[in-house]
Design a protein around this motif. Structure first.
Motif, PDB file in Angstrom:
ATOM      1  N   ALA A   1       2.232  -6.056  21.553  1.00  0.00           N
ATOM      2  CA  ALA A   1       1.364  -4.896  21.320  1.00  0.00           C
ATOM      3  C   ALA A   1       2.073  -3.856  20.467  1.00  0.00           C
ATOM      4  O   ALA A   1       1.466  -3.258  19.577  1.00  0.00           O
ATOM      5  CB  ALA A   1       0.924  -4.295  22.652  1.00  0.00           C
ATOM      6  N   LYS A   2       3.355  -3.641  20.708  1.00  0.00           N
ATOM      7  CA  LYS A   2       4.110  -2.683  19.907  1.00  0.00           C
ATOM      8  C   LYS A   2       4.239  -3.147  18.463  1.00  0.00           C
ATOM      9  O   LYS A   2       4.142  -2.338  17.540  1.00  0.00           O
ATOM     10  CB  LYS A   2       5.495  -2.459  20.507  1.00  0.00           C
ATOM     11  N   ILE A   3       4.468  -4.421  18.265  1.00  0.00           N
ATOM     12  CA  ILE A   3       4.574  -4.963  16.905  1.00  0.00           C
ATOM     13  C   ILE A   3       3.241  -4.797  16.184  1.00  0.00           C
ATOM     14  O   ILE A   3       3.203  -4.421  15.005  1.00  0.00           O
ATOM     15  CB  ILE A   3       5.015  -6.435  16.938  1.00  0.00           C
ATOM     16  N   ARG A   4       2.144  -5.068  16.861  1.00  0.00           N
ATOM     17  CA  ARG A   4       0.830  -4.923  16.235  1.00  0.00           C
ATOM     18  C   ARG A   4       0.582  -3.474  15.829  1.00  0.00           C
ATOM     19  O   ARG A   4       0.089  -3.203  14.733  1.00  0.00           O
ATOM     20  CB  ARG A   4      -0.258  -5.390  17.190  1.00  0.00           C
ATOM     21  N   TRP A   5       0.941  -2.531  16.688  1.00  0.00           N
ATOM     22  CA  TRP A   5       0.767  -1.116  16.354  1.00  0.00           C
ATOM     23  C   TRP A   5       1.610  -0.762  15.141  1.00  0.00           C
ATOM     24  O   TRP A   5       1.146  -0.059  14.242  1.00  0.00           O
ATOM     25  CB  TRP A   5       1.179  -0.240  17.537  1.00  0.00           C
ATOM     26  N   ARG A   6       2.831  -1.256  15.053  1.00  0.00           N
ATOM     27  CA  ARG A   6       3.714  -0.951  13.921  1.00  0.00           C
ATOM     28  C   ARG A   6       3.132  -1.503  12.619  1.00  0.00           C
ATOM     29  O   ARG A   6       3.154  -0.845  11.580  1.00  0.00           O
ATOM     30  CB  ARG A   6       5.095  -1.559  14.183  1.00  0.00           C
ATOM     31  N   VAL A   7       2.605  -2.720  12.662  1.00  0.00           N
ATOM     32  CA  VAL A   7       2.002  -3.329  11.474  1.00  0.00           C
ATOM     33  C   VAL A   7       0.785  -2.520  11.028  1.00  0.00           C
ATOM     34  O   VAL A   7       0.621  -2.237   9.833  1.00  0.00           O
ATOM     35  CB  VAL A   7       1.630  -4.801  11.743  1.00  0.00           C
ATOM     36  N   GLU A   8      -0.059  -2.138  11.956  1.00  0.00           N
ATOM     37  CA  GLU A   8      -1.244  -1.350  11.607  1.00  0.00           C
ATOM     38  C   GLU A   8      -0.850   0.017  11.051  1.00  0.00           C
ATOM     39  O   GLU A   8      -1.453   0.499  10.083  1.00  0.00           O
ATOM     40  CB  GLU A   8      -2.147  -1.182  12.817  1.00  0.00           C
ATOM     41  N   HIS A   9       0.162   0.638  11.601  1.00  0.00           N
ATOM     42  CA  HIS A   9       0.634   1.933  11.112  1.00  0.00           C
ATOM     43  C   HIS A   9       1.179   1.806   9.697  1.00  0.00           C
ATOM     44  O   HIS A   9       0.868   2.621   8.825  1.00  0.00           O
ATOM     45  CB  HIS A   9       1.708   2.485  12.050  1.00  0.00           C
ATOM     46  N   ASP A  10       1.992   0.784   9.448  1.00  0.00           N
ATOM     47  CA  ASP A  10       2.555   0.581   8.111  1.00  0.00           C
ATOM     48  C   ASP A  10       1.462   0.290   7.083  1.00  0.00           C
ATOM     49  O   ASP A  10       1.510   0.791   5.957  1.00  0.00           O
ATOM     50  CB  ASP A  10       3.571  -0.557   8.119  1.00  0.00           C
ATOM     51  N   TYR A  11       0.474  -0.505   7.469  1.00  0.00           N
ATOM     52  CA  TYR A  11      -0.616  -0.818   6.541  1.00  0.00           C
ATOM     53  C   TYR A  11      -1.423   0.438   6.204  1.00  0.00           C
ATOM     54  O   TYR A  11      -1.774   0.674   5.053  1.00  0.00           O
ATOM     55  CB  TYR A  11      -1.513  -1.898   7.139  1.00  0.00           C
ATOM     56  N   ARG A  12      -1.682   1.274   7.218  1.00  0.00           N
ATOM     57  CA  ARG A  12      -2.403   2.524   6.985  1.00  0.00           C
ATOM     58  C   ARG A  12      -1.593   3.440   6.062  1.00  0.00           C
ATOM     59  O   ARG A  12      -2.147   4.075   5.166  1.00  0.00           O
ATOM     60  CB  ARG A  12      -2.679   3.218   8.316  1.00  0.00           C
ATOM     61  N   GLU A  13      -0.286   3.491   6.269  1.00  0.00           N
ATOM     62  CA  GLU A  13       0.564   4.307   5.404  1.00  0.00           C
ATOM     63  C   GLU A  13       0.544   3.777   3.968  1.00  0.00           C
ATOM     64  O   GLU A  13       0.480   4.557   3.016  1.00  0.00           O
ATOM     65  CB  GLU A  13       1.997   4.310   5.936  1.00  0.00           C
ATOM     66  N   LEU A  14       0.570   2.461   3.811  1.00  0.00           N
ATOM     67  CA  LEU A  14       0.508   1.871   2.476  1.00  0.00           C
ATOM     68  C   LEU A  14      -0.812   2.203   1.784  1.00  0.00           C
ATOM     69  O   LEU A  14      -0.833   2.538   0.603  1.00  0.00           O
ATOM     70  CB  LEU A  14       0.670   0.348   2.555  1.00  0.00           C
ATOM     71  N   LYS A  15      -1.907   2.093   2.500  1.00  0.00           N
ATOM     72  CA  LYS A  15      -3.217   2.351   1.892  1.00  0.00           C
ATOM     73  C   LYS A  15      -3.434   3.825   1.597  1.00  0.00           C
ATOM     74  O   LYS A  15      -3.805   4.193   0.485  1.00  0.00           O
ATOM     75  CB  LYS A  15      -4.330   1.859   2.816  1.00  0.00           C
ATOM     76  N   ASP A  16      -3.222   4.667   2.590  1.00  0.00           N
ATOM     77  CA  ASP A  16      -3.558   6.089   2.449  1.00  0.00           C
ATOM     78  C   ASP A  16      -2.504   6.869   1.677  1.00  0.00           C
ATOM     79  O   ASP A  16      -2.831   7.666   0.804  1.00  0.00           O
ATOM     80  CB  ASP A  16      -3.753   6.727   3.825  1.00  0.00           C
ATOM     81  N   GLY A  17      -1.247   6.664   1.999  1.00  0.00           N
ATOM     82  CA  GLY A  17      -0.197   7.487   1.430  1.00  0.00           C
ATOM     83  C   GLY A  17       0.411   6.970   0.145  1.00  0.00           C
ATOM     84  O   GLY A  17       0.881   7.749  -0.684  1.00  0.00           O
ATOM     85  N   LEU A  18       0.413   5.661  -0.040  1.00  0.00           N
ATOM     86  CA  LEU A  18       1.135   5.086  -1.178  1.00  0.00           C
ATOM     87  C   LEU A  18       0.229   4.377  -2.185  1.00  0.00           C
ATOM     88  O   LEU A  18       0.718   3.796  -3.139  1.00  0.00           O
ATOM     89  CB  LEU A  18       2.221   4.133  -0.666  1.00  0.00           C
ATOM     90  N   GLY A  19      -1.057   4.411  -1.995  1.00  0.00           N
ATOM     91  CA  GLY A  19      -1.992   3.930  -3.002  1.00  0.00           C
ATOM     92  C   GLY A  19      -2.168   2.435  -3.111  1.00  0.00           C
ATOM     93  O   GLY A  19      -2.503   1.928  -4.181  1.00  0.00           O
ATOM     94  N   LEU A  20      -1.963   1.719  -2.025  1.00  0.00           N
ATOM     95  CA  LEU A  20      -2.134   0.269  -2.082  1.00  0.00           C
ATOM     96  C   LEU A  20      -3.560  -0.116  -2.478  1.00  0.00           C
ATOM     97  O   LEU A  20      -3.773  -1.094  -3.186  1.00  0.00           O
ATOM     98  CB  LEU A  20      -1.786  -0.363  -0.734  1.00  0.00           C
ATOM     99  N   ASP A  21      -4.534   0.682  -2.081  1.00  0.00           N
ATOM    100  CA  ASP A  21      -5.929   0.346  -2.354  1.00  0.00           C
ATOM    101  C   ASP A  21      -6.457   0.937  -3.663  1.00  0.00           C
ATOM    102  O   ASP A  21      -7.638   0.865  -3.937  1.00  0.00           O
ATOM    103  CB  ASP A  21      -6.815   0.782  -1.198  1.00  0.00           C
ATOM    104  N   HIS A  22      -5.594   1.482  -4.502  1.00  0.00           N
ATOM    105  CA  HIS A  22      -6.047   2.089  -5.755  1.00  0.00           C
ATOM    106  C   HIS A  22      -6.008   1.153  -6.952  1.00  0.00           C
ATOM    107  O   HIS A  22      -6.342   1.561  -8.059  1.00  0.00           O
ATOM    108  CB  HIS A  22      -5.199   3.329  -6.080  1.00  0.00           C
ATOM    109  N   PHE A  23      -5.610  -0.086  -6.751  1.00  0.00           N
ATOM    110  CA  PHE A  23      -5.504  -1.020  -7.872  1.00  0.00           C
ATOM    111  C   PHE A  23      -6.890  -1.426  -8.353  1.00  0.00           C
ATOM    112  O   PHE A  23      -7.753  -1.797  -7.573  1.00  0.00           O
ATOM    113  CB  PHE A  23      -4.709  -2.261  -7.464  1.00  0.00           C
ATOM    114  N   GLU A  24      -7.108  -1.339  -9.668  1.00  0.00           N
ATOM    115  CA  GLU A  24      -8.396  -1.729 -10.256  1.00  0.00           C
ATOM    116  C   GLU A  24      -8.212  -2.721 -11.390  1.00  0.00           C
ATOM    117  O   GLU A  24      -9.050  -2.811 -12.277  1.00  0.00           O
ATOM    118  CB  GLU A  24      -9.128  -0.492 -10.759  1.00  0.00           C
ATOM    119  N   GLY A  25      -7.124  -3.446 -11.385  1.00  0.00           N
ATOM    120  CA  GLY A  25      -6.852  -4.408 -12.454  1.00  0.00           C
ATOM    121  C   GLY A  25      -7.673  -5.667 -12.329  1.00  0.00           C
ATOM    122  O   GLY A  25      -8.486  -5.823 -11.410  1.00  0.00           O
ATOM    123  N   ARG A  26      -7.446  -6.578 -13.260  1.00  0.00           N
ATOM    124  CA  ARG A  26      -8.253  -7.787 -13.301  1.00  0.00           C
ATOM    125  C   ARG A  26      -7.449  -9.068 -13.209  1.00  0.00           C
ATOM    126  O   ARG A  26      -8.014 -10.146 -13.241  1.00  0.00           O
ATOM    127  CB  ARG A  26      -9.033  -7.824 -14.613  1.00  0.00           C
TER     128      ARG A  26
END
Length: 65
Positions: free
Chosen positions: A8-33
């Motif tokens: 459960a702790k590992i799952r929380w850490r993975v979800e936290h890191d993914y949220r940080e990547l998306k929201d804070g570091l722009g993982l979801d901003h890629f619009e390439g082809r």
């Protein structure tokens, strides 16, 4: 029970890191082809996240104001 708590702790850490990547570091901003561009973007976002984690864990670095 101990393995369940650890998982459960590992799952929380993975979800936290993914949220940080998306929201804070722009993982979801890629619009390439193409795959190479996406791969570069994901690699740089992952490196930025690793760098932020190292800064957060370093006791010598003062906390931001």
């Amino acid at each position: 029970l101990r393995d369940l708590v650890r998982t459960a702790k590992i799952r929380w850490r993975v979800e936290h890191d993914y949220r940080e990547l998306k929201d804070g570091l722009g993982l979801d901003h890629f619009e390439g082809r193409n795959y190479p561009g996406w791969h570069r973007h994901v690699t740089l976002a992952s490196l930025a996240q690793a760098f932020c984690t190292l800064l957060r864990l370093d006791p010598k670095v003062p906390a931001p104001a």
